[in-house]
Design a protein around this motif. Structure first.
Motif, PDB file in Angstrom:
ATOM      1  N   ALA A  57       0.827  -1.207   0.000  1.00  0.00           N
ATOM      2  CA  ALA A  57       0.000   0.000   0.000  1.00  0.00           C
ATOM      3  C   ALA A  57       0.859   1.253   0.000  1.00  0.00           C
ATOM      4  O   ALA A  57       0.575   2.217  -0.724  1.00  0.00           O
ATOM      5  N   LEU A  58       1.914   1.253   0.815  1.00  0.00           N
ATOM      6  CA  LEU A  58       2.805   2.416   0.862  1.00  0.00           C
ATOM      7  C   LEU A  58       3.490   2.645  -0.480  1.00  0.00           C
ATOM      8  O   LEU A  58       3.664   3.789  -0.912  1.00  0.00           O
ATOM      9  N   ALA A  59       3.878   1.543  -1.157  1.00  0.00           N
ATOM     10  CA  ALA A  59       4.512   1.672  -2.472  1.00  0.00           C
ATOM     11  C   ALA A  59       3.543   2.305  -3.470  1.00  0.00           C
ATOM     12  O   ALA A  59       3.933   3.159  -4.279  1.00  0.00           O
ATOM     13  N   PHE A  60       2.293   1.905  -3.420  1.00  0.00           N
ATOM     14  CA  PHE A  60       1.281   2.510  -4.290  1.00  0.00           C
ATOM     15  C   PHE A  60       1.147   4.003  -4.005  1.00  0.00           C
ATOM     16  O   PHE A  60       1.183   4.837  -4.921  1.00  0.00           O
ATOM     17  N   ILE A  61       0.976   4.327  -2.744  1.00  0.00           N
ATOM     18  CA  ILE A  61       0.721   5.720  -2.367  1.00  0.00           C
ATOM     19  C   ILE A  61       1.942   6.597  -2.618  1.00  0.00           C
ATOM     20  O   ILE A  61       1.828   7.690  -3.199  1.00  0.00           O
ATOM     21  N   ILE A  62       3.119   6.137  -2.203  1.00  0.00           N
ATOM     22  CA  ILE A  62       4.351   6.916  -2.425  1.00  0.00           C
ATOM     23  C   ILE A  62       4.606   7.094  -3.915  1.00  0.00           C
ATOM     24  O   ILE A  62       4.972   8.179  -4.374  1.00  0.00           O
ATOM     25  N   GLY A  63       4.400   6.013  -4.690  1.00  0.00           N
ATOM     26  CA  GLY A  63       4.570   6.119  -6.139  1.00  0.00           C
ATOM     27  C   GLY A  63       3.622   7.143  -6.741  1.00  0.00           C
ATOM     28  O   GLY A  63       4.001   7.919  -7.620  1.00  0.00           O
ATOM     29  N   GLY A  64       2.380   7.159  -6.257  1.00  0.00           N
ATOM     30  CA  GLY A  64       1.420   8.146  -6.737  1.00  0.00           C
ATOM     31  C   GLY A  64       1.837   9.561  -6.406  1.00  0.00           C
ATOM     32  O   GLY A  64       1.721  10.471  -7.236  1.00  0.00           O
ATOM     33  N   LEU A  65       2.337   9.758  -5.189  1.00  0.00           N
ATOM     34  CA  LEU A  65       2.782  11.097  -4.791  1.00  0.00           C
ATOM     35  C   LEU A  65       3.988  11.549  -5.619  1.00  0.00           C
ATOM     36  O   LEU A  65       4.102  12.729  -5.971  1.00  0.00           O
ATOM     37  N   ILE A  66       4.887  10.613  -5.939  1.00  0.00           N
ATOM     38  CA  ILE A  66       6.052  10.962  -6.771  1.00  0.00           C
ATOM     39  C   ILE A  66       5.604  11.384  -8.167  1.00  0.00           C
ATOM     40  O   ILE A  66       6.109  12.356  -8.738  1.00  0.00           O
ATOM     41  N   ILE A  67       4.639  10.653  -8.721  1.00  0.00           N
ATOM     42  CA  ILE A  67       4.111  11.024 -10.046  1.00  0.00           C
ATOM     43  C   ILE A  67       3.492  12.416 -10.005  1.00  0.00           C
ATOM     44  O   ILE A  67       3.720  13.243 -10.897  1.00  0.00           O
ATOM     45  N   LEU A  68       2.706  12.694  -8.963  1.00  0.00           N
ATOM     46  CA  LEU A  68       2.112  14.027  -8.819  1.00  0.00           C
ATOM     47  C   LEU A  68       3.188  15.103  -8.745  1.00  0.00           C
ATOM     48  O   LEU A  68       3.072  16.162  -9.375  1.00  0.00           O
ATOM     49  N   TRP A  69       4.248  14.831  -7.981  1.00  0.00           N
ATOM     50  CA  TRP A  69       5.346  15.799  -7.838  1.00  0.00           C
ATOM     51  C   TRP A  69       6.032  16.056  -9.177  1.00  0.00           C
ATOM     52  O   TRP A  69       6.291  17.206  -9.539  1.00  0.00           O
ATOM     53  N   VAL A  70       6.311  14.973  -9.920  1.00  0.00           N
ATOM     54  CA  VAL A  70       6.987  15.124 -11.214  1.00  0.00           C
ATOM     55  C   VAL A  70       6.113  15.906 -12.189  1.00  0.00           C
ATOM     56  O   VAL A  70       6.598  16.818 -12.882  1.00  0.00           O
ATOM     57  N   GLU A  71       4.836  15.573 -12.242  1.00  0.00           N
ATOM     58  CA  GLU A  71       3.941  16.254 -13.181  1.00  0.00           C
ATOM     59  C   GLU A  71       3.764  17.733 -12.817  1.00  0.00           C
ATOM     60  O   GLU A  71       3.744  18.598 -13.685  1.00  0.00           O
ATOM     61  N   ARG A  72       3.643  18.019 -11.544  1.00  0.00           N
ATOM     62  CA  ARG A  72       3.481  19.426 -11.117  1.00  0.00           C
ATOM     63  C   ARG A  72       4.768  20.209 -11.352  1.00  0.00           C
ATOM     64  O   ARG A  72       4.720  21.394 -11.684  1.00  0.00           O
ATOM     65  N   ARG A  73       5.895  19.548 -11.163  1.00  0.00           N
ATOM     66  CA  ARG A  73       7.170  20.204 -11.449  1.00  0.00           C
ATOM     67  C   ARG A  73       7.276  20.551 -12.926  1.00  0.00           C
ATOM     68  O   ARG A  73       7.744  21.638 -13.291  1.00  0.00           O
ATOM     69  N   HIS A  74       6.827  19.644 -13.774  1.00  0.00           N
ATOM     70  CA  HIS A  74       6.868  19.887 -15.219  1.00  0.00           C
ATOM     71  C   HIS A  74       5.949  21.047 -15.606  1.00  0.00           C
ATOM     72  O   HIS A  74       6.275  21.843 -16.482  1.00  0.00           O
ATOM     73  N   LYS A  75       4.780  21.116 -14.963  1.00  0.00           N
ATOM     74  CA  LYS A  75       3.843  22.200 -15.279  1.00  0.00           C
ATOM     75  C   LYS A  75       4.354  23.542 -14.774  1.00  0.00           C
ATOM     76  O   LYS A  75       4.203  24.573 -15.432  1.00  0.00           O
ATOM     77  N   ALA A  76       4.953  23.529 -13.576  1.00  0.00           N
ATOM     78  CA  ALA A  76       5.442  24.773 -12.983  1.00  0.00           C
ATOM     79  C   ALA A  76       6.686  25.290 -13.691  1.00  0.00           C
ATOM     80  O   ALA A  76       6.895  26.492 -13.826  1.00  0.00           O
ATOM     81  N   ASN A  77       7.548  24.359 -14.134  1.00  0.00           N
ATOM     82  CA  ASN A  77       8.795  24.747 -14.815  1.00  0.00           C
ATOM     83  C   ASN A  77       8.928  23.956 -16.116  1.00  0.00           C
ATOM     84  O   ASN A  77       9.720  23.009 -16.195  1.00  0.00           O
ATOM     85  N   PRO A  78       8.137  24.318 -17.105  1.00  0.00           N
ATOM     86  CA  PRO A  78       8.202  23.582 -18.373  1.00  0.00           C
ATOM     87  C   PRO A  78       9.572  23.755 -19.038  1.00  0.00           C
ATOM     88  O   PRO A  78       9.938  24.841 -19.466  1.00  0.00           O
ATOM     89  N   VAL A  79      10.316  22.662 -19.057  1.00  0.00           N
ATOM     90  CA  VAL A  79      11.645  22.678 -19.668  1.00  0.00           C
ATOM     91  C   VAL A  79      11.665  21.653 -20.794  1.00  0.00           C
ATOM     92  O   VAL A  79      11.116  20.561 -20.657  1.00  0.00           O
TER      93      VAL A  79
END
Length: 277
Positions: free
Chosen positions: A116-138
């Motif tokens: 369960a933790l792997a699912f949740i942590i993985g989801g949070l990492i994906i959210l972080w990566v996607e938001r980082r891409h939106k905030a700083n489109p490189v």
């Protein structure tokens, strides 16, 4: 052949194919599906690994022209040689660690909370990566898998090694890892597909050899049904995902992972699903 067992093998094959290449963990879904339809046991664990070959063959078919071009160019084309070498480099970390620590991983991490933790942590990492891409489109440093260096391949291979933790997702680790390391969304996804070929093929051969005493010719029909179902569903999934990433990000998958992680915790707490190894 028992028609009920055949239907269960079909269901498991479909689950494998539809989840193998999405960043949502096929392992977690197979555990849940197997428990819900009462398809569990040591032989089923081998079945779940072997039918991955069907999913792998779908990638071989979808990218057959690219794969044949690489094979033909292995002895004279530097680009083909570089691509093949990158796949080997990326394959080694997970393969080596898997052989060394698979027993320990199953004993310690194949339980409700770690999954369960792997699912949740993985989801949070994906959210972080996607938001980082939106905030700083490189602009991505690498737009095509042919432009990857050996170091890029090794980094993605190390990311794939995290998928040894149940619930992490092999495709999720490699795709998101590739994006973090500078690959475009499409390049990361395509390399994840190609990397699945040696990874899933190696896992299938290793599992069949290791558990050969447990298997017999009578198991072939069930394994065949699961493998064919995995091939067909994975083929549809691969084509859909390639279209999906052209205009969407992975945020939806991230939230799905988080919700699924909560489902694991709730189902384990209430005894609805037997998540223990």
């Amino acid at each position: 052949m028992d028609i009920i067992l055949a239907l269960k093998a079909l269901i498991m094959g479909l689950v494998e194919g539809f989840t193998e290449f999405l960043p949502i963990s096929s392992t977690g879904h197979l555990i849940l599906a197997g428990s819900l339809i009462d398809f569990t046991g040591d032989k089923v664990k081998v079945f779940e690994i072997v039918i991955q070959a069907g999913a792998m063959l779908s990638v071989c078919w979808e990218f057959r022209e690219k794969i044949m071009a690489v094979i033909k160019g292995l002895f004279h084309d530097p680009k083909s040689q570089k691509f093949a070498l990158n796949l080997i480099i990326a394959f080694v970390p997970a393969a080596g660690l898997g052989v060394l620590f698979s027993k320990h991983i199953k004993a310690v991490l194949f339980a409700p909370m770690p999954v369960a933790l792997a699912f949740i942590i993985g989801g949070l990492i994906i959210l972080w990566v996607e938001r980082r891409h939106k905030a700083n489109p490189v602009e991505a440093r690498i737009e095509s898998v042919e432009d990857m260096s050996a170091l890029d391949a090794f980094k993605i291979g190390c990311a794939q090694a995290f998928a040894l933790i149940p619930g992490t997702s092999r495709s999720g680790a490699t795709i998101i890892g590739g994006m973090i390391f500078g690959l475009s969304r499409r390049a990361s996804t395509e390399f994840s597909f190609f990397l699945a070929i040696p990874t899933l093929f190696g896992a299938t051969i290793y599992s069949l050899y290791k558990e050969r005493a447990m298997l017999s010719a009578a198991d072939l029909p069930l394994f065949g049904i699961g493998t064919v179902a995995a091939f067909l569903s994975a083929f549809l999934c691969v084509r859909w995902l390639l279209r999906f990433i052209s205009s969407h990000d992975f945020t939806g998958f991230a939230w799905y992972r988080i919700v699924f992680g909560v489902v694991i915790i709730v189902s384990a707490y209430n005894g609805w699903v037997v998540w223990a190894d």
